[in-house]
Design an enzyme around this catalytic site. Structure first.
Site, short mmCIF file in Angstrom:
data_model
loop_
_atom_site.label_atom_id
_atom_site.label_comp_id
_atom_site.label_asym_id
_atom_site.label_seq_id
_atom_site.Cartn_x
_atom_site.Cartn_y
_atom_site.Cartn_z
N GLU A 60 10.60 -4.64 4.69
CA GLU A 60 10.76 -5.67 4.44
C GLU A 60 10.44 -6.03 3.00
OE1 GLU A 60 9.02 -4.76 7.10
OE2 GLU A 60 9.73 -5.99 8.55
N GLY A 66 -4.85 -2.12 5.08
CA GLY A 66 -4.05 -3.40 4.80
C GLY A 66 -4.61 -4.67 4.82
N ARG A 67 -5.17 -4.90 6.09
CA ARG A 67 -5.98 -6.27 6.49
C ARG A 67 -7.34 -6.49 5.88
NH1 ARG A 67 -4.55 -2.54 10.44
NH2 ARG A 67 -6.30 -1.96 11.88
N LYS A 74 9.25 -0.54 14.38
CA LYS A 74 9.74 0.08 12.99
C LYS A 74 10.82 1.19 12.98
CE LYS A 74 5.60 -0.74 10.14
NZ LYS A 74 4.58 -0.13 9.43
N HIS A 82 -3.41 -32.63 18.20
CA HIS A 82 -2.38 -33.38 18.29
C HIS A 82 -1.15 -32.52 19.01
CE1 HIS A 82 -3.98 -37.16 17.10
NE2 HIS A 82 -4.47 -36.42 16.02
N GLU A 91 -4.46 -6.56 14.85
CA GLU A 91 -4.11 -5.09 14.50
C GLU A 91 -5.25 -4.26 14.59
OE1 GLU A 91 -2.63 -4.35 10.29
OE2 GLU A 91 -0.60 -4.57 11.50
N LYS A 150 1.05 -1.10 -0.18
CA LYS A 150 -0.04 0.11 0.09
C LYS A 150 0.85 1.21 0.13
CE LYS A 150 -3.57 2.24 2.83
NZ LYS A 150 -4.50 2.12 3.81
O1 F6P Z 1 3.24 -2.62 9.85
C1 F6P Z 1 2.02 -2.99 9.66
C2 F6P Z 1 1.35 -2.79 8.22
O2 F6P Z 1 1.17 -1.20 8.00
C3 F6P Z 1 -0.03 -3.53 7.97
O3 F6P Z 1 -0.78 -2.83 8.42
C4 F6P Z 1 0.13 -3.60 6.59
O4 F6P Z 1 -0.72 -4.61 6.05
C5 F6P Z 1 1.45 -4.16 6.23
O5 F6P Z 1 2.23 -3.34 7.24
C6 F6P Z 1 1.90 -3.86 5.04
O6 F6P Z 1 2.00 -2.32 4.36
P1 F6P Z 1 2.22 -2.09 3.00
O7 F6P Z 1 1.11 -2.62 2.17
O8 F6P Z 1 2.07 -0.70 2.92
O9 F6P Z 1 3.64 -2.56 2.71
#
Ligand code: F6P
Length: 540
Positions: free
Chosen positions: A214, A268-269, A503, A385, A354, A208
């Site tokens: 990452e 995002g979620r 972060k 299990h 979240e 987004k």
């Molecule tokens: O760090 C949490 C977050 O902001 C989530 O809410 C989101 O889904 C994820 O990181 C990834 O964010 P992006 O789509 O901006 O890379």
């Protein structure tokens, strides 16, 4: 001290009194006393059957919970979301993922503008793009059809699409492969790349913000790999992106035709319904994806229009609040009895924790009771299990959601018999328990070990079949459940400030891990970095 708007409500006090009166009532007796309990406390909606009769509730409980929901203006909050109001106050944003599955001819307004024309245009572009990949018309730099799809993202840009792609695997086009990369540990991307033909690979950078560390790291790693194999000019043909940050995607070298927008009113979620679902759309096809949206849309209509006491997301949300705030259930276990649904707990973990893992209300005042539960889980059969021991005999009461499909990968074949017999038996065992008095044949000293208190709540969600439509309904059901709980607790379910501090600190620590002097940090953090630097320098 200001009075808390929730706990001072008459419905709250009534629920507290009611909880005390139910303390010694066993679910076993509630079933024995009411042969219609299943009919009374179950709910069918399209291909979905929800059985909530094995929760520690009575008709009075449900009535009081609905009173609480009304007093917390769940109806008003629901209407505000569908009207595009800025209900995500701390980010001053609307929350309109429901627009993404609005397939009807209906306007959905944000700040005075209808977002639907742009949503429809993007949907159409995605469809054309996905079809072109699927039929082989869209080729890579050497002219080979793109056959390997790699989604690079994290959080909602990873968990949602990965879960849905896995859930709908039986619909996947046979000559396509789909992989998901989220972890910046090179081990993951190296494992994925090792099996790929670069000339036939399409990377989808799903972010987004297009700034997530990452994802950017993995996107660069993929880019370097591709450039090494096919040259710089190939990037445009082998990368697509989904983002609100179109400039950053262009700077990365992704061709304009391969960049798909999303909007700040999609969290995002809650984003798998947007272009973030592109990997799924390519793998399974636009028609399957449309059915997935249709299922969610059906749940949206139900949620938007049904009265609170006949509203499945509201019913499940209020039962969750009953457990969290009145019966002392700190967690919820998500237990899918379907291999294709095994990643659901991970998706729901982000969705729920979240969204509602908050300690302050929208006005910044502290929340009085408990908010979002600890969500954990795993494939039901495997988990039986592993951690079910604690669910059955641990001192804490952990409500469970059992999720299964009446027909699955092999239809209603023998594997379903085994799966569903176990799923039904587990909820029965949690509910009924086993008294010491019923253990005549067991040595007296073993009886405490072999008895079960029972009286442990669970909800069972049964899909007629794991279709894209039913899956869409199921996921939207959980989204609305979480939203309703947020409304009752008075928290903003749509921000996630709690992820920011870590972060920021990681960013500020990174130079120290490459050897720059570290100042002003605690002895633990400094000691851990020193250990890393020693190993990096080849020390023991
Ligand atoms: O760090 C949490 C977050 O902001 C989530 O809410 C989101 O889904 C994820 O990181 C990834 O964010 P992006 O789509 O901006 O890379």
């Amino acid at each position: 001290m200001t009075e808390h708007p929730m706990t001072t409500l008459p419905a709250w006090a009534a629920l507290e009194t009611h909880a005390a009166s139910l303390r010694d009532v066993h679910l076993r007796d509630l079933f024995a006393g009411d042969p219609d309990r299943f009919a009374r406390f179950s709910f069918s909606l399209g291909p979905l059957l929800a059985d909530y009769s094995k929760n520690r509730v009575t008709a009075e409980t449900m009535g009081l919970l609905m009173e609480l929901a009304r007093a917390r203006d769940v109806e008003g909050g629901r209407a505000a979301m569908f009207a595009g109001a800025h209900i995500n106050g701390t980010e001053n944003r609307a929350v309109l993922h429901v627009a993404l599955r609005n397939r009807a001819d209906r306007s959905m307004m944000v700040d005075g503008s209808d977002v639907m024309p742009e949503v429809r245009e993007t949907r159409e572009r995605l469809k054309v793009f996905a079809d072109a990949v699927r039929c082989g018309a869209l080729t890579g730099a050497t002219g080979k059809p793109l056959r390997h799809i790699v989604n690079i993202g994290i959080g909602g840009s990873h968990l949602g699409p990965m879960f849905v792609a896995e859930a709908l695997k039986d619909h996947q086009q046979a000559d396509l492969t789909v992989a998901f990369v989220s972890n910046p540990d090179r081990a993951q991307i190296d494992d994925v790349l090792a099996n790929l033909d670069p000339a036939a690979t399409l990377f989808i950078v799903a972010s987004k913000t297009f700034t997530t560390a990452e994802t950017m790291f993995n996107a660069q790693a993929a880019r370097l790999w591709l450039v090494d194999k096919l040259g710089e000019a190939a990037v445009g043909k082998h990368f697509a992106a989904i983002s609100t940050n179109l400039e950053a995607a262009a700077r990365f070298g992704i061709s304009k035709d391969n960049v798909f927008p999303m909007w700040d009113w999609v969290g995002g979620r809650y984003s798998v319904w947007s272009a973030i679902g592109l990997a799924v759309m390519i793998a399974c096809g636009p028609d399957v994806f449309d059915q997935f949206l249709a299922g969610a849309e059906a749940m949206d209509r139900h949620f938007e229009t049904a009265s609170l006491d006949q509203n499945l997301p509201v019913i499940l949300a209020m039962i969750g609040i009953w457990h969290a705030d009145f019966l002392g259930g700190p967690a919820i276990a998500i237990l899918p009895y379907d291999h294709r649904l095994r990643l659901l707990p991970f998706h729901l973990q982000q969705l729920d924790m979240e969204s509602n893992g908050k300690s302050v209300m929208t006005d910044g005042a502290p929340v009085a009771g408990d908010t979002g539960p600890i969500v954990f889980g795993g494939g039901g059969s495997d988990s039986q299990h592993s951690f079910y021991q604690l669910l059955h005999q641990g001192p804490r009461h952990i409500p469970c959601d059992f999720i299964g499909a009446l027909k699955g990968h092999d239809g209603a074949g023998p594997s379903r018999d085994l799966l569903l017999a176990n799923m039904f038996a587990q909820s029965e065992a949690l509910m009924v328990g086993r008294k010491e008095q019923d253990l005549d044949a067991t040595a007296p000293e073993l009886r405490p070990h072999r008895s079960f208190s029972g009286n442990r709540s669970s909800t069972t969600l049964l899909l007629e079949e794991l279709t894209p439509y039913a899956l869409g309904m199921l996921m939207a059901l959980y989204e609305h459940k979480v939203f309703v709980q947020g409304l009752v607790w008075g928290v903003n379910s749509f921000d996630q400030w709690g992820v920011e501090l870590g972060k920021e600190l990681a960013k500020s620590l990174q130079p120290a891990l490459t050897g720059e002097a570290l100042k002003g940090r605690d002895s633990s953090t400094s000691g851990l970095i020193a250990a890393y630097l020693k190993a990096k320098a080849g020390g023991p």
